[in-house]
Design an enzyme around this catalytic site. Structure first.
Site, PDB file in Angstrom:
ATOM      1  N   ASP A  98       0.807  -1.229   0.000  1.00 24.48           N
ATOM      2  CA  ASP A  98       0.000   0.000   0.000  1.00 24.48           C
ATOM      3  C   ASP A  98       0.833   1.269   0.000  1.00 24.48           C
ATOM      4  OD1 ASP A  98       0.704  -0.562   2.846  1.00 24.48           O
ATOM      5  OD2 ASP A  98      -0.518   1.229   3.219  1.00 24.48           O
TER       6      ASP A  98
ATOM      7  N   ASP B 296       5.672   0.418   3.259  1.00 21.58           N
ATOM      8  CA  ASP B 296       5.926  -0.791   4.040  1.00 21.58           C
ATOM      9  C   ASP B 296       5.690  -2.019   3.164  1.00 21.58           C
ATOM     10  OD1 ASP B 296       3.159  -0.884   3.802  1.00 21.58           O
ATOM     11  OD2 ASP B 296       2.815  -0.093   5.817  1.00 21.58           O
TER      12      ASP B 296
ATOM     13  N   TYR C 265      -5.778   0.702   8.880  1.00 21.65           N
ATOM     14  CA  TYR C 265      -6.884   1.064   7.987  1.00 21.65           C
ATOM     15  C   TYR C 265      -8.228   0.696   8.622  1.00 21.65           C
ATOM     16  CZ  TYR C 265      -3.517   2.040   4.313  1.00 21.65           C
ATOM     17  OH  TYR C 265      -2.493   2.584   3.575  1.00 21.65           O
TER      18      TYR C 265
ATOM     19  N   GLU D 229       5.787   9.892   3.053  1.00 19.42           N
ATOM     20  CA  GLU D 229       5.319   8.581   2.606  1.00 19.42           C
ATOM     21  C   GLU D 229       4.249   8.767   1.539  1.00 19.42           C
ATOM     22  OE1 GLU D 229       4.386   4.215   4.487  1.00 19.42           O
ATOM     23  OE2 GLU D 229       3.781   5.969   5.656  1.00 19.42           O
TER      24      GLU D 229
END
Length: 522
Positions: free
Chosen positions: A88, A91, A240, A488
């Site tokens: 995603d 990571d 999430y 990120e």
């Protein structure tokens, strides 16, 4: 001081009259005044990004050569093949909920702007990016009422700074089923596969039909066995969580299934459940991987002009959907008397500190799509502070894209790899460590954190096309690998931007008016 000058740029179809606003900000750096952007080039880079995020066995035509095969035993412990899909962000976990949203938005962009993507020479790459996700969803949907929704563990993964090719962290897989429901993730995955089925309808009809079968099964599963997936898969709560619940995803999935099948039952579901599920009661100023209300309200409202829908007896519901859609769009344009979306001093939409660019790209996409709808139906957007024409809506969407590409006080392109100045120290494990191609030696968790993570040098690998989290509420940005809130990037950031860039590229080619510099205004 602020100076305004009137710019006229009329195409043959007399589409555009607009204001150019040049902002001089004495306390900050002067904004670039003559910047024009190559939207086609930015589009190409944005689609390349998804190859950097691939998990599984990489294909022969992989263009991002610093990446290599990874996650080749995913699902093995559970006796299922879960190899593939996307990581995603920075990571090495595969989270099904945001991955599905990524594919929904990529597919929507291709549905709306496939011709423009083709003219940029990127149609095949766009379909490859979608199919890499949908192939994985087919594997993950192992039974009509079973969907595998996560591979890897966020907690152990975040204690480790390691290339995906070297992963030693847990690859535990998690599922939702009848006893452990996940209507939100099932609904979003159904929406993704339904939208993708539209994309592949002409080029690969058999695959399109297969996707549609999975989508209908997933919707039925999510609707029949209702519940939030983060109550069933608790390890996802810290990463999430489904804050908005599952009702928006069920409405969202129903509308996409209607668009894919033309079956009235799906539309009737979205209309009959509109009040109970919040579709016509929630007025929201955020559209994200979690909150689907503004987008489903926009899709429903755009159906209002079609004659066959007016005859269904739900005109009032359609109008209520439209009212809520307009609330979101007007909030982005700062045209509501009540709540509007905040902006930075230089005009960037600002929702929250962590990964704000996801909300920017999502908003820009919805504004772009709705501007096309307004133009095609000869309508204007109705806001508290007056009516807004399609050209003004598109120009604001463009101002957000231009900010992303470098028209901002930092003079920074937040799309990595685009322009001469972009983030060099992205918070991304694979990018920040010497590539597997250069060094096939094993790099462990602690070695990554001790040596590669704290380095001040630029990342050895560039994640081209990644849209990072972006600046703070004062347009400030710190290019620091530890500054994950700003540096990120996530797949769903770029997914929505693809459609916006495609539209701008198409208009630029057709009319040429976008050569006129435009900076974000109030």
């Amino acid at each position: 001081m602020e100076e305004k000058r009137r710019c006229f740029s009329l195409s043959q179809n007399k589409f555009l009259q607009h204001w150019c606003v040049i902002l001089f900000i004495s306390s900050l750096a002067i904004l670039p005044l003559t910047q024009c952007f190559n939207y086609g080039k930015a589009l190409s880079k944005s689609l390349l990004y998804f190859e950097s995020q691939r998990s599984g066995r990489l294909p022969y035509n992989q263009r991002v050569t610093w990446r290599h095969h990874s996650g080749l035993t995913d699902g093995l412990e559970q006796g299922v093949d879960l190899v593939g899909g996307y990581y995603d962000a920075g990571d090495n976990v595969k989270f099904g909920f945001p991955m599905a949203f990524t594919i929904t938005m990529l597919s929507w962009g291709v549905i709306e702007y496939g011709d423009e993507i083709s003219s940029a020479g990127e149609y095949t790459h766009a379909l490859e990016a979608i199919k890499w996700g949908t192939d994985y969803f087919i594997k993950a949907h192992t039974h009509p009422n079973v969907l595998w929704v996560e591979v890897g563990d966020g907690d152990t993964d975040h204690y480790c700074w390691q290339r995906p090719e070297d992963m030693t962290t847990s690859r535990q897989a998690y599922k939702v089923d009848e006893k452990n429901p996940g209507s939100d993730v099932a609904g979003e995955t159904a929406a993704a596969m339904a939208a993708a089925s539209i994309v592949f309808r002409k080029t690969n009809p058999h695959y399109s039909h297969l996707l549609l079968q999975h989508a209908e099964q997933l919707f039925e599963f999510g609707d029949k066995f209702r519940g939030k997936y983060d109550e069933s898969v608790r390890v996802v709560k810290g990463y999430y969580p489904s804050v908005s619940g599952f009702k928006d995803e069920l409405l969202w999935a129903a509308l996409w299934l209607y668009k894919a099948t033309d079956k009235e039952d799906y539309l009737r579901y979205a209309l009959e459940k509109a009040n109970e599920f919040g579709g016509i009661t929630w007025a929201i100023t955020e559209f994200s991987w979690d909150v689907k209300f503004p987008a489903l309200q926009i899709i429903a409202s755009m159906l209002l002009t079609e004659e066959n829908h007016r005859e269904m007896g739900f005109k009032l519901v359609f109008e209520q959907y439209r009212s809520k859609a307009e609330y979101y769009l007007c909030a982005c344009l700062n045209k509501n008397n009540g709540s509007n979306v905040n902006r930075t001093p230089a005009g960037l939409l600002y929702i929250r500190q962590w990964n704000n660019m996801q909300y920017v790209s999502n908003a820009a996409f919805l504004l772009t799509v709705y501007s096309d709808y307004l133009r095609a139906s000869n309508q204007r957007l109705r806001c508290d502070r007056g009516k807004v024409g399609p050209e003004e809506v598109l120009l604001f969407a463009r101002s957000q894209a231009d900010y992303i590409l470098g028209a901002n006080p930092m003079g920074m392109s937040y799309l990595v790899g685009y322009g001469s100045r972009y983030p060099q120290r992205m918070h991304h494990r694979g990018a920040s460590i010497e590539s597997y191609r250069e060094n096939k030696g094993f790099i462990g968790c602690t070695q990554g954190y001790d040596y590669w993570y704290p380095r001040n040098d630029p990342n050895p690998n560039v994640v081209v096309g990644a849209l990072v989290g972006g600046p703070d509420q004062m347009d400030r940005f710190s290019d620091d690998r530890k500054n994950f809130m700003q540096t990120e990037a996530c797949t769903y950031n770029t997914a929505s931007l693809v459609g916006v860039l495609a539209k701008l590229h198409g208009v630029e080619e057709e009319d040429g008016y976008l050569n006129t510099p435009l900076l974000a205004s109030s």
